[in-house]
Write a protein that holds these residues in place. Structure first.
Motif, PDB file in Angstrom:
ATOM      1  N   PRO A  46      29.055 -13.932  64.057  1.00 28.40           N
ATOM      2  CA  PRO A  46      29.181 -12.746  64.900  1.00 28.40           C
ATOM      3  C   PRO A  46      27.817 -12.201  65.313  1.00 28.40           C
ATOM      4  N   ALA A  47      27.773 -11.595  66.500  1.00 28.44           N
ATOM      5  CA  ALA A  47      26.569 -10.895  66.941  1.00 28.44           C
ATOM      6  C   ALA A  47      26.399  -9.619  66.128  1.00 28.44           C
ATOM      7  N   LEU A  48      25.209  -9.046  66.204  1.00 25.54           N
ATOM      8  CA  LEU A  48      24.936  -7.753  65.586  1.00 25.54           C
ATOM      9  C   LEU A  48      24.668  -6.747  66.691  1.00 25.54           C
ATOM     10  N   VAL A  49      25.496  -5.704  66.763  1.00 24.16           N
ATOM     11  CA  VAL A  49      25.270  -4.614  67.704  1.00 24.16           C
ATOM     12  C   VAL A  49      24.654  -3.457  66.930  1.00 24.16           C
ATOM     13  N   HIS A  50      23.450  -3.060  67.326  1.00 28.51           N
ATOM     14  CA  HIS A  50      22.668  -2.049  66.614  1.00 28.51           C
ATOM     15  C   HIS A  50      22.561  -0.813  67.492  1.00 28.51           C
ATOM     16  N   VAL A  51      23.128   0.293  67.017  1.00 27.95           N
ATOM     17  CA  VAL A  51      23.224   1.526  67.805  1.00 27.95           C
ATOM     18  C   VAL A  51      22.499   2.646  67.082  1.00 27.95           C
ATOM     19  N   GLY A  82      17.387  -6.508  57.382  1.00 29.45           N
ATOM     20  CA  GLY A  82      17.865  -7.427  56.358  1.00 29.45           C
ATOM     21  C   GLY A  82      19.248  -7.969  56.685  1.00 29.45           C
ATOM     22  N   LEU A  83      20.066  -7.112  57.268  1.00 31.29           N
ATOM     23  CA  LEU A  83      21.402  -7.525  57.672  1.00 31.29           C
ATOM     24  C   LEU A  83      21.321  -8.590  58.767  1.00 31.29           C
ATOM     25  N   GLY A  84      20.487  -8.318  59.777  1.00 30.71           N
ATOM     26  CA  GLY A  84      20.357  -9.247  60.889  1.00 30.71           C
ATOM     27  C   GLY A  84      19.809 -10.594  60.470  1.00 30.71           C
ATOM     28  N   GLU A  85      18.837 -10.579  59.564  1.00 32.35           N
ATOM     29  CA  GLU A  85      18.262 -11.848  59.098  1.00 32.35           C
ATOM     30  C   GLU A  85      19.315 -12.688  58.385  1.00 32.35           C
ATOM     31  N   ALA A  86      20.106 -12.034  57.533  1.00 36.12           N
ATOM     32  CA  ALA A  86      21.134 -12.761  56.790  1.00 36.12           C
ATOM     33  C   ALA A  86      22.260 -13.248  57.700  1.00 36.12           C
ATOM     34  N   LEU A  87      22.551 -12.498  58.753  1.00 34.01           N
ATOM     35  CA  LEU A  87      23.593 -12.910  59.693  1.00 34.01           C
ATOM     36  C   LEU A  87      23.110 -14.003  60.638  1.00 34.01           C
ATOM     37  N   GLY A  88      21.793 -14.181  60.712  1.00 40.05           N
ATOM     38  CA  GLY A  88      21.246 -15.206  61.577  1.00 40.05           C
ATOM     39  C   GLY A  88      21.300 -14.857  63.055  1.00 40.05           C
ATOM     40  N   VAL A  89      20.951 -13.615  63.388  1.00 38.21           N
ATOM     41  CA  VAL A  89      20.989 -13.199  64.789  1.00 38.21           C
ATOM     42  C   VAL A  89      19.582 -13.211  65.377  1.00 38.21           C
ATOM     43  N   ARG A  90      19.517 -13.190  66.696  1.00 40.26           N
ATOM     44  CA  ARG A  90      18.236 -13.192  67.398  1.00 40.26           C
ATOM     45  C   ARG A  90      17.548 -11.845  67.208  1.00 40.26           C
ATOM     46  N   GLY A  91      16.275 -11.878  66.892  1.00 35.82           N
ATOM     47  CA  GLY A  91      15.492 -10.656  66.698  1.00 35.82           C
ATOM     48  C   GLY A  91      14.498 -10.471  67.814  1.00 35.82           C
ATOM     49  N   PRO A  92      13.525  -9.571  67.628  1.00 40.08           N
ATOM     50  CA  PRO A  92      13.363  -8.747  66.429  1.00 40.08           C
ATOM     51  C   PRO A  92      14.302  -7.545  66.452  1.00 40.08           C
ATOM     52  N   ILE A  93      14.620  -7.048  65.252  1.00 38.64           N
ATOM     53  CA  ILE A  93      15.443  -5.844  65.147  1.00 38.64           C
ATOM     54  C   ILE A  93      14.520  -4.669  64.902  1.00 38.64           C
ATOM     55  N   THR A  94      14.490  -3.747  65.855  1.00 38.41           N
ATOM     56  CA  THR A  94      13.681  -2.535  65.753  1.00 38.41           C
ATOM     57  C   THR A  94      14.580  -1.339  66.001  1.00 38.41           C
ATOM     58  N   SER A  95      14.032  -0.159  65.802  1.00 39.19           N
ATOM     59  CA  SER A  95      14.822   1.047  66.037  1.00 39.19           C
ATOM     60  C   SER A  95      15.236   1.109  67.503  1.00 39.19           C
ATOM     61  N   PRO A  96      16.534   1.264  67.788  1.00 42.42           N
ATOM     62  CA  PRO A  96      16.995   1.287  69.171  1.00 42.42           C
ATOM     63  C   PRO A  96      16.992   2.683  69.778  1.00 42.42           C
ATOM     64  N   THR A  97      16.183   3.604  69.233  1.00 47.98           N
ATOM     65  CA  THR A  97      16.247   5.004  69.633  1.00 47.98           C
ATOM     66  C   THR A  97      16.193   5.193  71.141  1.00 47.98           C
ATOM     67  N   PHE A  98      15.309   4.488  71.807  1.00 45.36           N
ATOM     68  CA  PHE A  98      15.100   4.771  73.225  1.00 45.36           C
ATOM     69  C   PHE A  98      16.019   3.955  74.136  1.00 45.36           C
ATOM     70  N   VAL A  99      16.718   2.970  73.588  1.00 48.98           N
ATOM     71  CA  VAL A  99      17.678   2.230  74.405  1.00 48.98           C
ATOM     72  C   VAL A  99      19.103   2.445  73.901  1.00 48.98           C
ATOM     73  N   ILE A 100      19.272   3.244  72.873  1.00 44.90           N
ATOM     74  CA  ILE A 100      20.547   3.622  72.275  1.00 44.90           C
ATOM     75  C   ILE A 100      21.232   2.440  71.575  1.00 44.90           C
ATOM     76  N   ALA A 101      21.369   1.301  72.253  1.00 47.73           N
ATOM     77  CA  ALA A 101      22.092   0.182  71.647  1.00 47.73           C
ATOM     78  C   ALA A 101      21.451  -1.142  72.035  1.00 47.73           C
ATOM     79  N   ARG A 102      21.415  -2.069  71.082  1.00 48.87           N
ATOM     80  CA  ARG A 102      20.927  -3.418  71.340  1.00 48.87           C
ATOM     81  C   ARG A 102      21.944  -4.423  70.794  1.00 48.87           C
ATOM     82  N   ASN A 103      22.137  -5.507  71.531  1.00 50.47           N
ATOM     83  CA  ASN A 103      23.023  -6.579  71.115  1.00 50.47           C
ATOM     84  C   ASN A 103      22.174  -7.773  70.705  1.00 50.47           C
ATOM     85  N   HIS A 104      22.329  -8.213  69.458  1.00 55.68           N
ATOM     86  CA  HIS A 104      21.576  -9.354  68.947  1.00 55.68           C
ATOM     87  C   HIS A 104      22.559 -10.519  68.761  1.00 55.68           C
ATOM     88  N   PRO A 105      22.573 -11.487  69.655  1.00 58.14           N
ATOM     89  CA  PRO A 105      23.515 -12.612  69.541  1.00 58.14           C
ATOM     90  C   PRO A 105      23.198 -13.492  68.342  1.00 58.14           C
TER      91      PRO A 105
END
Length: 321
Positions: free
Chosen positions: A224-229, A195-218
């Protein structure tokens, strides 16, 4: 409060007793330049403030030992004036009790936060307020202006409401903000971040980053980008540091799931976001038990601001509307 110490809402008939406590409390302080007017406080002035804004009186075994007056002059905030404790009974938690009830009053009045003037030359007084998470937001002559934004909690009945809540919060966020998220498995942390990413207007999809630890959504909209850790598999703060998140924190909104105790150092200020699933049990008909797995989608979200960035931000009036 109840027992030996009672904190009660001030009434006009308390004015003389409160003025006496204020005079004795401020009169025992070091002489300052310019001097405070509090040692000359009058019952008439106290009564006028009680009638317009209110205040609190602390009683110890029925004897007046503490006083506090409210100030309603700043929109969305409750000011505290003449916070006083009888010099004979200081260091017994009376000031803390007054402040605690005052903060409850601010919530009841629909305020976003609390502010107070403090003399810079009184380090012990400044330390008292800082220990209660009051931050410096300005200075007016010899007076520091300290403020605190209040925390909030609300129930979210389903995943959609969780995303809407996050979208509303997104409207208050800016580059450099850090959200430290806590909650059990399935509590809705990733749903919230979507919901945060959609409102911020960042590139998706936003999924659980468990196996990559961190994802950067410009950002797709110039924000601002969304960094999801996901810090679930990290062994400590040092492993989080190895991700070099500090290189992107200033330019992004950073969300760290499972970040409690690990991610608070990423910025001077941060939002603590806690999500818990609420599942009524047969022995809990009012639904007050909190479960972390199973059951319906109802969640309880708690947002606690930390640091000077959040002082003056209308969290409660925005998120509880």
């Amino acid at each position: 409060m109840t027992g030996a110490l009672d904190v009660v809402e001030a009434r006009p008939e308390h004015a003389e007793a409160m003025a006496d406590v204020i005079r004795r409390s401020f009169g025992a302080r070091p002489v300052l330049d310019p001097p405070s007017s509090a040692p000359q406080e009058t019952a008439e002035a106290v009564r006028a403030t009680i009638e317009t804004s209110g205040g609190l009186l602390a009683l110890r075994r029925g004897r007046p030992v503490g006083a506090l007056l409210y100030d309603e002059t700043r929109p969305g905030l409750l000011g505290l004036r003449r916070v006083s404790v009888d010099p004979e009974v200081q260091a017994r938690g009376i000031a803390s009790a007054l402040v605690g009830v005052a903060e409850d009053t601010a919530e009841e009045r629909g305020k976003d936060g609390v502010w107070i003037h403090v003399r810079e030359e009184l380090p012990a007084t400044v330390r008292f307020w800082r220990q209660r998470r009051y931050e410096t937001v300005g200075q007016e002559g010899p007076l520091l202006v300290l403020g605190k934004t209040l925390w909030l909690s609300r129930e979210l009945p389903d995943a959609e409401s969780t995303q809407r809540f996050a979208g509303t919060l997104a409207g208050l966020l800016q580059a450099g903000d850090v959200l430290v998220m806590t909650g059990g498995l399935g509590a809705g942390k990733t749903t919230f971040t979507q919901g945060l990413g959609e409102a911020l207007g960042v590139r998706g999809p936003i999924t659980s980053p468990t196996f990559v630890i961190a994802r950067n959504h410009p950002s797709l909209v110039g924000g601002p980008a969304l960094v999801h850790v996901d810090a679930y598999r990290l062994g400590g703060a040092l492993e989080l540091d190895d991700l070099d998140l500090d290189t992107s924190v200033e330019d992004a909104v950073t969300v760290v799931e499972w970040g409690e105790g690990l991610a608070e150092h990423l910025a001077e200020s941060w939002l603590e976001v806690r999500l818990e699933r609420r599942l009524p049990r047969e022995d809990d008909p009012l639904g007050t038990a909190v479960e972390h797995e199973g059951g319906d989608d109802t969640r309880v979200i708690t947002v606690r601001p930390h640091g000077p960035r959040w002082v003056g931000v209308p969290l409660r009036s925005t998120l509880l509307a």
